[in-house]
Scaffold this motif. Structure first.
Motif, PDB file in Angstrom:
ATOM      1  N   ARG A  13      62.646  14.895  18.734  1.00  0.00           N
ATOM      2  CA  ARG A  13      62.022  13.719  18.120  1.00  0.00           C
ATOM      3  C   ARG A  13      60.999  13.014  18.998  1.00  0.00           C
ATOM      4  O   ARG A  13      60.323  12.097  18.539  1.00  0.00           O
ATOM      5  N   LEU A  14      60.897  13.428  20.258  1.00  0.00           N
ATOM      6  CA  LEU A  14      60.135  12.643  21.226  1.00  0.00           C
ATOM      7  C   LEU A  14      59.098  13.453  21.979  1.00  0.00           C
ATOM      8  O   LEU A  14      59.252  14.660  22.172  1.00  0.00           O
ATOM      9  N   ILE A  15      58.077  12.731  22.441  1.00  0.00           N
ATOM     10  CA  ILE A  15      57.163  13.251  23.447  1.00  0.00           C
ATOM     11  C   ILE A  15      57.276  12.299  24.631  1.00  0.00           C
ATOM     12  O   ILE A  15      57.054  11.097  24.493  1.00  0.00           O
ATOM     13  N   LEU A  16      57.701  12.835  25.763  1.00  0.00           N
ATOM     14  CA  LEU A  16      57.751  12.066  27.003  1.00  0.00           C
ATOM     15  C   LEU A  16      56.467  12.421  27.732  1.00  0.00           C
ATOM     16  O   LEU A  16      56.219  13.585  28.042  1.00  0.00           O
ATOM     17  N   ARG A  17      55.643  11.412  27.999  1.00  0.00           N
ATOM     18  CA  ARG A  17      54.304  11.658  28.523  1.00  0.00           C
ATOM     19  C   ARG A  17      53.874  10.512  29.415  1.00  0.00           C
ATOM     20  O   ARG A  17      54.513   9.471  29.473  1.00  0.00           O
ATOM     21  N   LYS A  18      52.735  10.721  30.082  1.00  0.00           N
ATOM     22  CA  LYS A  18      52.157   9.652  30.887  1.00  0.00           C
ATOM     23  C   LYS A  18      51.697   8.518  29.968  1.00  0.00           C
ATOM     24  O   LYS A  18      51.257   8.756  28.839  1.00  0.00           O
ATOM     25  N   PHE A  19      51.794   7.316  30.486  1.00  0.00           N
ATOM     26  CA  PHE A  19      51.268   6.157  29.767  1.00  0.00           C
ATOM     27  C   PHE A  19      49.745   6.184  29.798  1.00  0.00           C
ATOM     28  O   PHE A  19      49.135   6.684  30.749  1.00  0.00           O
ATOM     29  N   THR A  20      49.125   5.624  28.775  1.00  0.00           N
ATOM     30  CA  THR A  20      47.691   5.367  28.746  1.00  0.00           C
ATOM     31  C   THR A  20      47.512   3.880  28.433  1.00  0.00           C
ATOM     32  O   THR A  20      48.431   3.234  27.892  1.00  0.00           O
ATOM     33  N   LEU A  21      46.358   3.345  28.744  1.00  0.00           N
ATOM     34  CA  LEU A  21      46.113   1.923  28.466  1.00  0.00           C
ATOM     35  C   LEU A  21      46.247   1.595  26.982  1.00  0.00           C
ATOM     36  O   LEU A  21      46.605   0.478  26.622  1.00  0.00           O
ATOM     37  N   SER A  22      46.018   2.572  26.129  1.00  0.00           N
ATOM     38  CA  SER A  22      46.154   2.330  24.697  1.00  0.00           C
ATOM     39  C   SER A  22      47.612   2.093  24.272  1.00  0.00           C
ATOM     40  O   SER A  22      47.869   1.681  23.144  1.00  0.00           O
ATOM     41  N   ASP A  23      48.570   2.307  25.172  1.00  0.00           N
ATOM     42  CA  ASP A  23      49.987   2.047  24.878  1.00  0.00           C
ATOM     43  C   ASP A  23      50.364   0.576  25.076  1.00  0.00           C
ATOM     44  O   ASP A  23      51.490   0.179  24.752  1.00  0.00           O
ATOM     45  N   GLU A  25      49.620  -2.297  23.621  1.00  0.00           N
ATOM     46  CA  GLU A  25      50.027  -3.042  22.416  1.00  0.00           C
ATOM     47  C   GLU A  25      51.440  -2.654  21.989  1.00  0.00           C
ATOM     48  O   GLU A  25      52.273  -3.512  21.697  1.00  0.00           O
ATOM     49  N   ASP A  26      51.704  -1.339  21.928  1.00  0.00           N
ATOM     50  CA  ASP A  26      53.048  -0.873  21.549  1.00  0.00           C
ATOM     51  C   ASP A  26      54.090  -1.337  22.552  1.00  0.00           C
ATOM     52  O   ASP A  26      55.179  -1.759  22.171  1.00  0.00           O
ATOM     53  N   MET A  27      53.770  -1.226  23.837  1.00  0.00           N
ATOM     54  CA  MET A  27      54.711  -1.651  24.870  1.00  0.00           C
ATOM     55  C   MET A  27      55.077  -3.124  24.684  1.00  0.00           C
ATOM     56  O   MET A  27      56.262  -3.478  24.673  1.00  0.00           O
ATOM     57  N   SER A  47      54.704 -11.982  28.888  1.00  0.00           N
ATOM     58  CA  SER A  47      54.264 -13.174  28.152  1.00  0.00           C
ATOM     59  C   SER A  47      53.122 -12.872  27.189  1.00  0.00           C
ATOM     60  O   SER A  47      52.924 -13.600  26.214  1.00  0.00           O
ATOM     61  N   ASP A  48      52.383 -11.806  27.456  1.00  0.00           N
ATOM     62  CA  ASP A  48      51.305 -11.396  26.548  1.00  0.00           C
ATOM     63  C   ASP A  48      50.962  -9.937  26.822  1.00  0.00           C
ATOM     64  O   ASP A  48      51.429  -9.344  27.797  1.00  0.00           O
ATOM     65  N   VAL A  49      50.141  -9.376  25.949  1.00  0.00           N
ATOM     66  CA  VAL A  49      49.811  -7.956  26.049  1.00  0.00           C
ATOM     67  C   VAL A  49      49.059  -7.630  27.337  1.00  0.00           C
ATOM     68  O   VAL A  49      49.127  -6.501  27.832  1.00  0.00           O
ATOM     69  N   GLU A  50      48.388  -8.602  27.922  1.00  0.00           N
ATOM     70  CA  GLU A  50      47.650  -8.364  29.165  1.00  0.00           C
ATOM     71  C   GLU A  50      48.607  -8.008  30.311  1.00  0.00           C
ATOM     72  O   GLU A  50      48.277  -7.185  31.171  1.00  0.00           O
ATOM     73  N   VAL A  51      49.785  -8.601  30.320  1.00  0.00           N
ATOM     74  CA  VAL A  51      50.791  -8.256  31.334  1.00  0.00           C
ATOM     75  C   VAL A  51      51.188  -6.786  31.169  1.00  0.00           C
ATOM     76  O   VAL A  51      51.257  -6.033  32.146  1.00  0.00           O
ATOM     77  N   GLY A  79      53.965   8.528  16.366  1.00  0.00           N
ATOM     78  CA  GLY A  79      52.991   8.491  17.457  1.00  0.00           C
ATOM     79  C   GLY A  79      53.030   7.189  18.230  1.00  0.00           C
ATOM     80  O   GLY A  79      52.155   6.898  19.040  1.00  0.00           O
ATOM     81  N   GLU A  80      54.092   6.412  18.027  1.00  0.00           N
ATOM     82  CA  GLU A  80      54.212   5.084  18.630  1.00  0.00           C
ATOM     83  C   GLU A  80      54.975   5.141  19.952  1.00  0.00           C
ATOM     84  O   GLU A  80      55.955   5.876  20.085  1.00  0.00           O
ATOM     85  N   ALA A  81      54.514   4.356  20.936  1.00  0.00           N
ATOM     86  CA  ALA A  81      55.249   4.189  22.193  1.00  0.00           C
ATOM     87  C   ALA A  81      56.408   3.235  21.915  1.00  0.00           C
ATOM     88  O   ALA A  81      56.194   2.115  21.439  1.00  0.00           O
ATOM     89  N   ILE A  82      57.637   3.696  22.197  1.00  0.00           N
ATOM     90  CA  ILE A  82      58.814   2.881  21.854  1.00  0.00           C
ATOM     91  C   ILE A  82      59.670   2.526  23.064  1.00  0.00           C
ATOM     92  O   ILE A  82      60.643   1.791  22.934  1.00  0.00           O
ATOM     93  N   GLY A  83      59.323   3.040  24.239  1.00  0.00           N
ATOM     94  CA  GLY A  83      60.100   2.735  25.429  1.00  0.00           C
ATOM     95  C   GLY A  83      59.544   3.433  26.652  1.00  0.00           C
ATOM     96  O   GLY A  83      58.505   4.102  26.590  1.00  0.00           O
ATOM     97  N   SER A  84      60.257   3.263  27.751  1.00  0.00           N
ATOM     98  CA  SER A  84      59.860   3.911  29.004  1.00  0.00           C
ATOM     99  C   SER A  84      61.099   4.443  29.702  1.00  0.00           C
ATOM    100  O   SER A  84      62.209   3.928  29.525  1.00  0.00           O
ATOM    101  N   ILE A  85      60.889   5.495  30.474  1.00  0.00           N
ATOM    102  CA  ILE A  85      61.966   6.091  31.264  1.00  0.00           C
ATOM    103  C   ILE A  85      61.322   6.689  32.503  1.00  0.00           C
ATOM    104  O   ILE A  85      60.235   7.269  32.423  1.00  0.00           O
ATOM    105  N   GLY A  86      61.971   6.502  33.651  1.00  0.00           N
ATOM    106  CA  GLY A  86      61.371   7.046  34.856  1.00  0.00           C
ATOM    107  C   GLY A  86      62.251   6.892  36.073  1.00  0.00           C
ATOM    108  O   GLY A  86      63.360   6.359  36.004  1.00  0.00           O
ATOM    109  N   VAL A  87      61.737   7.365  37.179  1.00  0.00           N
ATOM    110  CA  VAL A  87      62.454   7.294  38.449  1.00  0.00           C
ATOM    111  C   VAL A  87      62.231   5.908  39.054  1.00  0.00           C
ATOM    112  O   VAL A  87      61.097   5.502  39.285  1.00  0.00           O
TER     113      VAL A  87
END
Length: 182
Positions: A13-23, A25-27, A47-51, A79-87
């Motif tokens: 169900r997932l694609i685990l990939r590098k983040f892009t700046l376009s993520d 808003e979803d984040m 506090s806002d999308v800029e963070v 195709g939506e970014a729904i979370g993050s996972i990492g070291v």
């Protein structure tokens, strides 16, 4: 260990990939602005999308290091970014990584985080050659521990008042799994 950096990994169900700046808003929308999602994390709600954009920019700059592992969890169906996972901690001297994750509240209890963590366990054992994978959580957030157990990590004990998150000083429940091939 053979460090490979954040390479794209696909699951059912997932694609685990590098983040892009376009993520950004979803984040912001899906998890980083939600106090319920960040309650047991070590960073405050955005506090806002800029963070969110600044955080992602920092991660993107880190991708040039093959010891950097930070994935965007993308839902294939939307195709939506729904979370993050990492070291979150890298222990080269014992060939170990500690993995942390967070996912938007509307995606909780659907096995998505477990699917992502299982994929990373396989990646780190089979391709990177780590000896040990560990993770931790605040015992007041038992669902995070359920993800770890579901993925084969074993509960190793609780360190009393050994951590800090957005609730303050907290206990830390520790989990680990050893590479069966090493």
């Amino acid at each position: 260990m053979k460090n490979l950096g954040t390479k794209t990994i696909e699951t059912k169900r997932l694609i685990l990939r590098k983040f892009t700046l376009s993520d950004a808003e979803d984040m912001y929308k899906n998890w980083a602005s939600d106090d319920e999602v960040t309650k047991f994390l070590t960073w405050p709600s955005h506090s806002d999308v800029e963070v969110s954009r600044k955080v992602i920019d920092t991660w993107i700059k880190g991708y040039s290091d093959d010891k950097n592992y930070q994935w965007c969890i993308e839902l294939k169906s939307t195709g939506e970014a729904i979370g993050s996972i990492g070291v979150v901690d890298y222990k080269e001297n014992i060939k170990a990584v500690e993995i942390g994750y967070c996912i938007g509240r509307k995606y909780w209890n659907q096995g998505i985080t477990s699917e992502a963590l299982k994929a990373l366990i396989e990646f780190f054992f089979e391709e990177v050659g780590v000896n040990r994978i560990e993770s931790r959580h605040d015992p007041l957030n038992p669902n995070s521990g359920k993800v770890m157990l579901k993925c084969g990590l074993k509960y190793e004990g609780t360190r009393i008042k050994a951590g800090r998150n957005n609730t303050g000083i907290c206990d830390v429940a520790m989990y680990g799994i050893i590479n069966p091939k090493i």
